[in-house]
Design a protein around this motif. Structure first.
Motif, PDB file in Angstrom:
ATOM      1  N   GLY A  60       0.794  -1.218   0.000  1.00  0.00           N
ATOM      2  CA  GLY A  60       0.000   0.000   0.000  1.00  0.00           C
ATOM      3  C   GLY A  60       0.830   1.274   0.000  1.00  0.00           C
ATOM      4  N   ALA A  61       0.138   2.403   0.092  1.00  0.00           N
ATOM      5  CA  ALA A  61       0.805   3.702  -0.002  1.00  0.00           C
ATOM      6  C   ALA A  61       0.245   4.658   1.049  1.00  0.00           C
ATOM      7  CB  ALA A  61       0.574   4.284  -1.394  1.00  0.00           C
ATOM      8  N   ILE A  62       1.116   5.516   1.557  1.00  0.00           N
ATOM      9  CA  ILE A  62       0.698   6.568   2.498  1.00  0.00           C
ATOM     10  C   ILE A  62       1.352   7.870   2.046  1.00  0.00           C
ATOM     11  CG2 ILE A  62       0.716   7.355   4.899  1.00  0.00           C
ATOM     12  CD1 ILE A  62       1.165   4.443   5.759  1.00  0.00           C
ATOM     13  N   SER A  63       0.550   8.911   1.859  1.00  0.00           N
ATOM     14  CA  SER A  63       1.157  10.182   1.455  1.00  0.00           C
ATOM     15  C   SER A  63       0.512  11.351   2.200  1.00  0.00           C
ATOM     16  CB  SER A  63       1.004  10.391  -0.052  1.00  0.00           C
ATOM     17  OG  SER A  63      -0.363  10.510  -0.377  1.00  0.00           O
ATOM     18  N   LEU A  64       1.291  12.392   2.353  1.00  0.00           N
ATOM     19  CA  LEU A  64       0.790  13.626   2.964  1.00  0.00           C
ATOM     20  C   LEU A  64       0.995  14.756   1.953  1.00  0.00           C
ATOM     21  CD1 LEU A  64      -0.363  15.110   5.449  1.00  0.00           C
ATOM     22  CD2 LEU A  64       1.973  15.378   6.284  1.00  0.00           C
ATOM     23  N   ASP A  65      -0.078  15.414   1.580  1.00  0.00           N
ATOM     24  CA  ASP A  65      -0.048  16.482   0.570  1.00  0.00           C
ATOM     25  C   ASP A  65       0.693  16.043  -0.691  1.00  0.00           C
ATOM     26  OD1 ASP A  65      -1.424  17.985   2.418  1.00  0.00           O
ATOM     27  OD2 ASP A  65       0.372  18.984   3.192  1.00  0.00           O
ATOM     28  N   GLY A  66       0.435  14.810  -1.088  1.00  0.00           N
ATOM     29  CA  GLY A  66       0.995  14.306  -2.347  1.00  0.00           C
ATOM     30  C   GLY A  66       2.389  13.709  -2.236  1.00  0.00           C
ATOM     31  N   GLU A  67       3.022  13.835  -1.072  1.00  0.00           N
ATOM     32  CA  GLU A  67       4.373  13.291  -0.923  1.00  0.00           C
ATOM     33  C   GLU A  67       4.321  11.980  -0.144  1.00  0.00           C
ATOM     34  OE1 GLU A  67       8.795  14.362   0.886  1.00  0.00           O
ATOM     35  OE2 GLU A  67       7.024  15.363   1.693  1.00  0.00           O
ATOM     36  N   SER A  68       4.910  10.928  -0.726  1.00  0.00           N
ATOM     37  CA  SER A  68       4.909   9.635  -0.037  1.00  0.00           C
ATOM     38  C   SER A  68       5.719   9.716   1.252  1.00  0.00           C
ATOM     39  CB  SER A  68       5.505   8.565  -0.943  1.00  0.00           C
ATOM     40  OG  SER A  68       5.651   7.371  -0.188  1.00  0.00           O
ATOM     41  N   GLY A  81       5.727  17.482   9.386  1.00  0.00           N
ATOM     42  CA  GLY A  81       4.552  18.002  10.086  1.00  0.00           C
ATOM     43  C   GLY A  81       3.634  16.951  10.665  1.00  0.00           C
ATOM     44  N   LEU A  82       4.103  15.699  10.755  1.00  0.00           N
ATOM     45  CA  LEU A  82       3.283  14.647  11.354  1.00  0.00           C
ATOM     46  C   LEU A  82       3.533  14.612  12.866  1.00  0.00           C
ATOM     47  CD1 LEU A  82       1.587  12.909   9.463  1.00  0.00           C
ATOM     48  CD2 LEU A  82       3.222  11.058   9.769  1.00  0.00           C
ATOM     49  N   PHE A  83       2.458  14.548  13.626  1.00  0.00           N
ATOM     50  CA  PHE A  83       2.586  14.595  15.090  1.00  0.00           C
ATOM     51  C   PHE A  83       1.671  13.546  15.712  1.00  0.00           C
ATOM     52  CE2 PHE A  83       0.614  16.253  19.051  1.00  0.00           C
ATOM     53  CZ  PHE A  83       1.740  16.380  19.849  1.00  0.00           C
ATOM     54  N   ARG A 163       1.369  19.849  10.816  1.00  0.00           N
ATOM     55  CA  ARG A 163       0.482  19.817   9.636  1.00  0.00           C
ATOM     56  C   ARG A 163      -0.622  18.785   9.829  1.00  0.00           C
ATOM     57  NH1 ARG A 163      -2.819  19.143   6.887  1.00  0.00           N
ATOM     58  NH2 ARG A 163      -3.008  18.740   4.675  1.00  0.00           N
ATOM     59  N   PHE A 164      -0.245  17.633  10.441  1.00  0.00           N
ATOM     60  CA  PHE A 164      -1.221  16.564  10.635  1.00  0.00           C
ATOM     61  C   PHE A 164      -1.017  15.937  12.007  1.00  0.00           C
ATOM     62  CE2 PHE A 164      -3.336  12.576  10.499  1.00  0.00           C
ATOM     63  CZ  PHE A 164      -4.383  12.739   9.613  1.00  0.00           C
ATOM     64  N   ALA A 165      -2.057  15.971  12.843  1.00  0.00           N
ATOM     65  CA  ALA A 165      -1.925  15.431  14.199  1.00  0.00           C
ATOM     66  C   ALA A 165      -2.784  14.187  14.369  1.00  0.00           C
ATOM     67  CB  ALA A 165      -2.330  16.484  15.217  1.00  0.00           C
ATOM     68  N   ILE A 166      -2.252  13.231  15.112  1.00  0.00           N
ATOM     69  CA  ILE A 166      -3.002  12.028  15.460  1.00  0.00           C
ATOM     70  C   ILE A 166      -3.122  12.030  16.980  1.00  0.00           C
ATOM     71  CG2 ILE A 166      -3.067   9.495  15.298  1.00  0.00           C
ATOM     72  CD1 ILE A 166      -0.695   9.975  13.150  1.00  0.00           C
ATOM     73  N   PRO A 192      -7.168  25.773   7.537  1.00  0.00           N
ATOM     74  CA  PRO A 192      -6.330  25.311   6.436  1.00  0.00           C
ATOM     75  C   PRO A 192      -4.906  25.069   6.928  1.00  0.00           C
ATOM     76  CG  PRO A 192      -7.550  27.294   5.825  1.00  0.00           C
ATOM     77  CD  PRO A 192      -7.774  27.084   7.292  1.00  0.00           C
ATOM     78  N   GLY A 193      -4.262  24.031   6.418  1.00  0.00           N
ATOM     79  CA  GLY A 193      -2.893  23.729   6.829  1.00  0.00           C
ATOM     80  C   GLY A 193      -2.818  22.842   8.051  1.00  0.00           C
ATOM     81  N   PHE A 194      -3.981  22.421   8.552  1.00  0.00           N
ATOM     82  CA  PHE A 194      -3.988  21.495   9.696  1.00  0.00           C
ATOM     83  C   PHE A 194      -5.091  20.467   9.472  1.00  0.00           C
ATOM     84  CE2 PHE A 194      -5.686  20.149  13.867  1.00  0.00           C
ATOM     85  CZ  PHE A 194      -4.539  19.581  14.401  1.00  0.00           C
ATOM     86  N   SER A 195      -4.744  19.209   9.708  1.00  0.00           N
ATOM     87  CA  SER A 195      -5.751  18.135   9.686  1.00  0.00           C
ATOM     88  C   SER A 195      -5.438  17.220  10.858  1.00  0.00           C
ATOM     89  CB  SER A 195      -5.677  17.296   8.414  1.00  0.00           C
ATOM     90  OG  SER A 195      -5.501  18.075   7.280  1.00  0.00           O
TER      91      SER A 195
END
Ligand SMILES: Nc1ncnc2c1ncn2[C@@H]1O[C@H](COP(=O)(O)OP(=O)(O)OP(=O)(O)O)[C@@H](O)[C@H]1O
Ligand SMILES: [Mg+2]
Length: 256
Positions: A60-68, A81-83, A163-166, A192-195
């Motif tokens: 499978g694949a995982i990408s953030l804003d188009g970047e793997s 930006g992954l947290f 950028r992206f928080a879990i 915008p800029g945060f998910s």
């Protein structure tokens, strides 16, 4: 397309497969909830997204804003930006809260201009989260109560501005006042800029955070997706109710 994309992921811990056929898309600016029975793979997904070295992606694949993200290690993902706010935050004796926060603030995209700008910001965040200023001189999470540790995760969130928080069960163990503060911290980041992906078992945090979408993870894949009505159905009829709703042959096999 801006957002976090998970396509057909099969992954697990060492050689054990825990997640399979997992698809999920969280667009930019949205906060999604992830619910599911104990032991069905929610924290595994959080660890796989973050690139925990013990977890393996088989397919499978995982990408953030188009970047793997696949070829990136944990620190490189964090820099993108992954947290991850941990289900069980680690105690780090020897590292003070203030030193730790200064270090992560300096590594973010728009670091504070100088030490005094950092301190002003820190003071504001402490006041917002109702954390006693004396905490910044203590060692990170060392001897903190369960609720204090979770609040500290939100202080890290506001300092790092990812950028992206879990959030992996950040609501567990919180009293009602602390729950409101944690929700306010998450809502403060929204835009915008945060998910974010909010992993939880209960609706009480979701009542305050109001997710844009809700997903149910069962047996390692997304068994149902929808809006807040899924949370209500879950509360009323449990996972059996959700299974009846998704109602595919595959789900019927799972339920048996
Ligand atoms: N270190 C480990 N060794 C063996 N199995 C593990 C290990 N860590 C996780 N697992 C298994 O992987 C499966 C998925 O666990 P995971 O922690 O992802 O569940 P979860 O959905 O987050 O559950 P909970 O809601 O209880 O937090 C479980 O069966 C668990 O026992
Ligand atoms: Mg878990």
């Amino acid at each position: 397309m801006k957002g976090l994309r998970i396509d057909n992921v099969q992954a697990g811990l060492e050689s054990k497969v825990i997640l399979s056929d997992l698809n999920l898309y969280v667009p930019d600016g949205e906060v999604h909830a992830l619910m599911g029975p104990n032991g069905h793979g929610k924290s595994t997904l959080a660890n796989v997204l973050m690139g925990h070295p013990r977890y393996q992606l088989f397919k499978g694949a995982i990408s953030l804003d188009g970047e793997s993200l696949l070829d990136l290690d944990v620190s490189e993902r964090a820099r993108r930006g992954l947290f991850l706010a941990f289900q069980y935050p680690a105690e780090i004796p020897g590292v003070t809260v203030s030193k730790f926060l200064k270090r992560i603030a300096d590594l973010r995209k728009d670091p504070p201009k100088n030490a005094s700008a950092f301190l002003t910001e820190l003071k504001q965040n402490l006041a917002f989260l109702e954390i006693d200023p004396s905490f910044v001189n203590r060692y990170l999470n060392d001897g903190f109560s369960g609720g204090e540790k979770k609040r500290m995760e939100i202080l890290q969130l506001l300092t790092l501005k990812p950028r992206f928080a879990i959030f992996d069960e950040t609501d567990s163990g919180l009293d009602v006042d602390a729950l409101k503060i944690v929700a306010a911290g998450i809502n403060k980041m929204r835009g915008p800029g945060f998910s974010a992906l909010v992993i939880t078992h209960y609706r009480r945090l979701l009542d305050l955070v109001k997710p844009d979408a809700v997903h149910i993870l069962e047996r390692g894949h997304i068994a149902a997706s929808g809006g807040f009505e899924l949370v209500e159905l879950l509360e009323k009829d449990g996972y059996e109710g959700v299974r009846r709703l998704s109602g595919t042959v595959k789900e019927a096999v799972y339920a048996s």
